[in-house]
Design an enzyme around this catalytic site. Structure first.
Site, short mmCIF file in Angstrom:
data_model
loop_
_atom_site.label_atom_id
_atom_site.label_comp_id
_atom_site.label_asym_id
_atom_site.label_seq_id
_atom_site.Cartn_x
_atom_site.Cartn_y
_atom_site.Cartn_z
NE ARG A 27 65.60 17.17 24.79
CZ ARG A 27 64.30 17.16 24.56
NH1 ARG A 27 63.49 18.03 25.14
NH2 ARG A 27 63.76 16.22 23.78
CB CYS A 253 56.26 18.67 28.16
SG CYS A 253 56.25 20.05 27.00
#
Length: 312
Positions: A27, A253
């Site tokens: 993920r 991120c």
């Protein structure tokens, strides 16, 4: 050299006997990849990680495809995935609609993603720092009523690229509210990798002082400035026993440009082996998996242990 001979195991006082590795490679590791990874490759990645002995594998996220196109295949992946007995496959859920999709896919463990700072809450969630709790509360309530476990991530817990340093007390306040809401675990995220060991200790201490049990705290360090392992060791000395990591050091991120890869699972395992801390993973199998995934992505793994043991 073989992994059977090294590292030399030497235990030290003040550390836990066992650490749970919360693997986020499928993920968090893949979400920022520009080229879409085929769903069959993602499924095989998760299967290989399970074969390597990891028992907590964050599989995907039910975010809107416009936000993270890489994870648009979440439902398809879970349908394709060979879910193993004894292996936990949590998924990230941003809102009520995401929870609906997660429940339709038969998950039993979700995570919500909060911010420790005002600016990141606005940029990532389109909410103020205080308003974010109103978004999460019904999701957590419904999930708990459905019998799901709920983890809460707190991003920017060690520094924010727009606001700079983040006070530990501010992180603790956010963490306490999430736990009071019904979350069972709190993952403290060093999203841009600016934390250092003393800072890690201060944030954990602040959370514990705010009535967050230390056994409910996990840590999630990025290695932007090479501090991830040092910070992890500091967290272990404070009693933390769950560590987030990403196979091969994949990740970043998508909403924080200065964020680089996560702590590599192989680097973590090498340190834990050297400290005689059990974790259940097989380092050789992890290295083979990360070399394989690096081949799928067309670039070498950033993990130093992977490079050392694979000859890259």
């Amino acid at each position: 050299m073989t992994t059977r001979a090294l590292p030399m195991p030497v235990s030290t006082q003040g550390l836990p006997a066992h650490v749970t590795i919360y693997e986020v490679g499928a993920r968090d590791g893949l979400q920022n990849e520009k080229a879409v990874v085929p769903v069959a490759v993602k499924a095989e990645f998760l299967n290989r990680l399970a074969d390597a002995g990891l028992t907590t594998l964050e599989a995907t996220s039910f975010v809107h495809p416009r936000w993270v196109p890489q994870l648009a295949d979440a439902a398809e992946l879970l349908d394709l995935l060979e879910r193993r007995e004894g292996v936990d496959y949590p998924v990230l859920v941003p809102n009520d609609r995401g929870l609906d999709r997660a429940l339709e896919s038969g998950v039993d463990h979700i995570a919500v993603f909060a911010s420790a700072t005002e600016t990141f809450a606005n940029k990532n969630l389109n909410r103020s720092l205080d308003e974010q709790f109103g978004m999460f509360s019904p999701v957590v309530k419904r999930a708990r009523e459905a019998g799901l476990r709920v983890r809460a991530y707190v991003s920017m817990a060690f520094g924010d690229p727009w606001e700079g340093p983040v006070e530990p007390a501010q992180v603790a306040t956010v963490g306490r509210r999430l736990m009071e809401m019904g979350c069972s675990q709190l993952s403290l995220g060093d999203t841009i990798g600016t934390g250092t060991p003393g800072h890690a200790e201060a944030v954990i201490d602040a959370c514990v002082a705010a009535s967050v049990p230390v056994d409910a705290i996990a840590v999630h360090f990025h290695d932007t400035y090479g501090q991830a392992l040092a910070n992890t060791l500091a967290a272990l000395r404070r009693g933390v026993t769950t560590v987030d990591s990403s196979a091969g050091g994949l990740g970043g991120c998508p909403y924080a440009k200065s964020a680089t890869g996560n702590l590599a699972t192989e680097d973590l395992v090498w340190m834990l082996d050297g400290l005689e801390i059990s974790h259940g993973a097989n380092l050789d199998a992890l290295v083979r998996t990360s070399v394989w995934m690096a081949g799928q992505l067309g670039r070498p793994s950033p993990s130093r242990v992977v490079r050392a043991l694979s000859g890259d």
